[in-house]
Design a protein around this motif. Structure first.
Motif, short mmCIF file in Angstrom:
data_model
loop_
_atom_site.label_atom_id
_atom_site.label_comp_id
_atom_site.label_asym_id
_atom_site.label_seq_id
_atom_site.Cartn_x
_atom_site.Cartn_y
_atom_site.Cartn_z
N ALA A 267 10.99 25.80 -36.06
CA ALA A 267 12.07 24.89 -36.45
C ALA A 267 12.82 24.38 -35.22
O ALA A 267 13.19 23.19 -35.14
N LEU A 268 13.02 25.27 -34.25
CA LEU A 268 13.70 24.88 -33.02
C LEU A 268 12.88 23.86 -32.24
O LEU A 268 13.42 22.88 -31.70
N ALA A 269 11.57 24.04 -32.20
CA ALA A 269 10.69 23.12 -31.48
C ALA A 269 10.70 21.74 -32.14
O ALA A 269 10.74 20.70 -31.45
N ILE A 270 10.69 21.72 -33.47
CA ILE A 270 10.73 20.45 -34.20
C ILE A 270 12.05 19.72 -33.93
O ILE A 270 12.09 18.51 -33.69
N TRP A 271 13.15 20.50 -33.97
CA TRP A 271 14.46 19.90 -33.71
C TRP A 271 14.53 19.33 -32.30
O TRP A 271 15.04 18.23 -32.08
N TYR A 272 13.99 20.08 -31.34
CA TYR A 272 14.04 19.65 -29.94
C TYR A 272 13.23 18.36 -29.76
O TYR A 272 13.67 17.42 -29.09
#
Length: 281
Positions: A267-272
């Motif tokens: 989720a963090l990678a997608i947000w970034y």
């Protein structure tokens, strides 16, 4: 009476009690039928056991300390009351109770259990040995007397409905106690940490158990249990509580935490990436 009607017995003669013998059963053996005196004696013993001051053992199993704190508070408040028809004889963790499992029914009349589950429905680390003894004793009842025959019990369970194995260990404990010969004298309390009714559930269980302990008519040995083990619910998963059971629970919890971590990282990678794309647009 005439002489013919009087039978003179020697000094010190004690009439021999006759024991009636039943007709041969299906196996061809004859089973002695209890005399009226024997029946009266059994009833008297049962009444005496019912009226005697109950010796209560409190057992707890908890990882976070919630179950331990709750049951010890309840026991302490009860002991402040006057006119008790029971006494809290001992309070101990499940593994300590397991050490003296074979003599529990000799030393106590009632067992109150407060416990939770750990990992995927396993017992807490300090309770594993007690559940193991219940399993072993249950299996032995097929060829010998139930190890908890003559005891009575009530269980207070702690857990959270966010887990599929909600109340698994408390339900297993309640069921196994009965299968080991103990009589359930009060319905199990099931506290849900994810809800708002835990305090109410504890208060209701405390009130019902105390009322039963104070009322001899609710504590009659040999009478029907207060309810079946599946009330208020009965979904159970049998658990291997042999060597390494707690380790299995730890591994399952670790796997679950790893799963959550992976989801977080993705989720963090997608947000970034979305933030980066928006900045370059």
């Amino acid at each position: 009476p005439t002489k013919a009607q009087v039978r003179v017995q020697p000094h010190g003669f004690v009439p021999r009690r006759l024991t009636k013998v039943a007709e041969p059963n299906a196996l061809g053996t004859k089973t002695p039928v209890p005399t009226n005196r024997e029946r009266a004696s059994s009833v008297a013993d049962l009444q005496a056991a019912t009226m005697a001051t109950k010796r209560v053992l409190v057992v707890y199993g908890s990882e976070s300390g919630t179950a331990k704190g709750a049951i010890k508070r309840i026991a302490a408040e009860w002991m402040k009351k006057d006119g008790l028809k029971f006494k809290i004889a001992d309070t101990m963790e499940g593994n300590d109770a397991a050490v003296q499992f074979s003599t529990l029914k000799d030393n106590y009349d009632v067992i109150l259990v407060a416990c939770s589950s750990f990992g995927d429905g396993y017992p807490p680390s300090g309770y594993e040995d007690f559940l193991k003894e219940l399993y072993k004793a249950r299996d032995k009842t097929f060829d010998q007397d139930p190890p908890m025959d003559g005891m009575q019990h009530a269980v207070l369970g702690f857990g959270s409905t966010i887990y599929e194995t909600f109340q698994n260990n408390p339900r297993l404990t309640d069921k196994l106690l009965e299968e080991c010969g103990s009589r359930r004298f009060a319905k199990r309390g099931e506290c849900d940490d994810a809800g708002d009714d835990s305090d109410k559930t504890i208060a209701t269980w405390e009130k019902e158990v105390f009322a039963a302990l104070q009322d001899p008519s609710k504590m009659v040995l040999g009478s029907a249990p207060a309810c079946k083990y599946d009330e208020p619910a009965g979904t159970i998963q049998d658990k291997d509580v042999g060597q390494g059971a707690v380790a299995k629970g730890n591994n399952e919890m670790a796997n679950y935490m790893m799963y959550l971590l992976v989801i977080f990282v993705v989720a963090l990678a997608i947000w970034y990436q979305k933030t980066k794309d928006a900045a370059s647009a």
